[in-house]
Design an enzyme around this catalytic site. Structure first.
Site, PDB file in Angstrom:
ATOM      1  N   HIS A 282     -37.752  30.597   1.044  1.00  0.00           N
ATOM      2  CA  HIS A 282     -38.441  31.118  -0.148  1.00  0.00           C
ATOM      3  C   HIS A 282     -38.804  32.595  -0.001  1.00  0.00           C
ATOM      4  CE1 HIS A 282     -42.455  31.310   1.678  1.00  0.00           C
ATOM      5  NE2 HIS A 282     -42.277  30.094   2.166  1.00  0.00           N
ATOM      6  N   CYS A 300     -41.679  27.545   7.190  1.00  0.00           N
ATOM      7  CA  CYS A 300     -40.650  27.885   6.221  1.00  0.00           C
ATOM      8  C   CYS A 300     -39.810  29.057   6.723  1.00  0.00           C
ATOM      9  CB  CYS A 300     -41.278  28.250   4.877  1.00  0.00           C
ATOM     10  SG  CYS A 300     -41.907  26.825   3.967  1.00  0.00           S
TER      11      CYS A 300
END
Length: 417
Positions: A282, A300
């Site tokens: 992301h 992440c």
């Protein structure tokens, strides 16, 4: 003299209960032979009792099935005459149904398994029966095998990633399958989908780089920041299975209080989910200074906004994102990592009725089928692609693609950033 009459003692409103043997009586005569036939022409076995007054079925009746009885009856005069009657069975109250994924007409990535989700758990000793009611065909032909991920979900995949542009059809026909305890299979379904271009991304946690390959050609190299030591990004092959333009990430869902030094609660944009445990690729504008240099995320894969927008738009559901050089092992219980982090032998061991071709296939670990990483002395860093004309609004709408996996054991709302 009055003629013989056939009689079904359990008949109510034209229906006979399917779960009991069929009893056929004759009044004013004796049975010499009986044939009970379903609408497909299948004969159900049974026997005439010695008195000739009753016939009892030995084969199982099916729910909501039409049957015809053809009997030969000896009258009191000694003459033998034919008699027939028709009836239907009652419906079952408990069913096993199947949901197929990917959906009809979908285009998915080279890591996408065929998935069957069942409406109820299937015991180990009945799984082969269920598998015999399922079929996967491919063009071009490829060997494959099922693997029971849970008692209620099974996946089918080839030994290594799909070849780009393969056509796949999956079908299920559970009608008439009896699993005992009053449970009947129900429904016949099929779905045809295609594998898209090969999208494989290598995330090198130690180099802080993500190498993006299309049809095995390196097309982008992005600086990234992966999980810090306390919250490492899981190693191994992940598949992408959901895209959301915005996700609210809450540290409390992964056990980090929001008000602690590592806590967070914020909207994060251009999210491609690669695990149910909360891992995404992301946009992370706050870590651009660390991207390519150090790992500072909570698990992440952080990209700059422009790189994340490019990756979001490029990604297909079922693409491969393979994480290297992390200290954290893959989580095989996570649908994002369940399919490609085991050997072919281990995969086939989870098939209740493997084909001979699957048992004799030999394959490298899927990890080993990735395109080779660039040499460390070579820098392939490209300028980031220009962002599209419109950047996300402060409150963009969610765009969830259908998930190919069922409700996971872990909450699907867990997020790391």
């Amino acid at each position: 003299a009055q003629r013989p009459v056939l009689h079904l003692p359990r008949l109510v409103h034209g229906r006979v209960p399917w779960e009991h043997p069929l009893v056929l009586r004759v009044v004013r005569g004796s049975l010499t032979s009986v044939a009970l036939i379903d609408r497909a022409g299948t004969v159900i076995d049974g026997h005439v009792e010695s008195s000739g007054a009753r016939w009892v079925s030995e084969g199982r009746l099916q729910p909501l099935q039409s049957y015809v009885v053809h009997a030969m009856v000896r009258e009191v005069t000694g003459a033998t005459v034919p008699r027939s009657l028709t009836f239907r069975t009652t419906k079952a109250s408990r069913h096993l149904t199947a949901l197929l994924s990917p959906g009809d007409g979908n285009v998915v990535g080279v890591g996408s398994p065929v998935i069957i989700r069942l409406s109820r758990p299937v015991p180990t000793n009945q799984r082969a029966m269920v598998e015999h009611r399922l079929a996967v065909s491919t063009q071009p032909y490829v060997v494959g095998a099922w693997h029971w991920i849970t008692p209620q979900e099974l996946h089918w995949r080839p030994p290594t990633y799909w070849k780009a542009h393969t056509a796949v059809t999956v079908s299920s026909n559970l009608d008439g399958l009896y699993l005992g305890h009053g449970v009947w299979g129900q429904g016949s379904h099929s779905a045809s989908f295609r594998i898209g271009p090969s999208h494989i991304s290598r995330v090198d946690v130690a180099r802080h780089q993500m190498y993006v390959y299309e049809n095995r050609h390196l097309i982008r190299t992005f600086p990234i920041s992966a999980g810090r030591d306390q919250y490492p990004t899981k190693n191994g092959v992940h598949i992408t299975f959901e895209k959301s333009q915005v996700v609210t990430m809450d540290s409390a869902t992964v056990g980090i209080p929001r008000n602690s030094p590592d806590g967070y609660y914020e909207k994060v944009y251009w999210d491609v989910r690669i695990s149910y445990g909360g891992a995404f690729v992301h946009a992370a504008p706050w870590s651009v200074a660390q991207q390519g240099i150090s790992n500072v995320s909570h698990g992440c894969v952080n990209l700059s906004v422009s790189n994340a927008i490019w990756f979001y738009n490029w990604s297909l559901r079922g693409d491969v994102v393979d994480v290297y050089n992390s200290a954290a092992a893959p989580d095989l219980g996570d649908p994002g990592m369940a399919d490609w982090n085991m050997s072919w032998k281990e995969w086939v061991a989870g098939d209740a009725a493997p084909t001979g071709a699957a048992l004799h296939a030999h394959a490298r670990m899927p990890h080993d089928a990735d395109p080779p990483a660039p040499k460390s002395t070579v820098t392939t860093q490209q300028p980031p692609p220009p962002p599209p004309p419109s950047s996300p609004s402060p409150t963009p709408s969610h765009h969830h693609s259908p998930s190919p996996s069922p409700s996971p054991s872990a909450s699907p709302h867990r997020h790391h950033h």
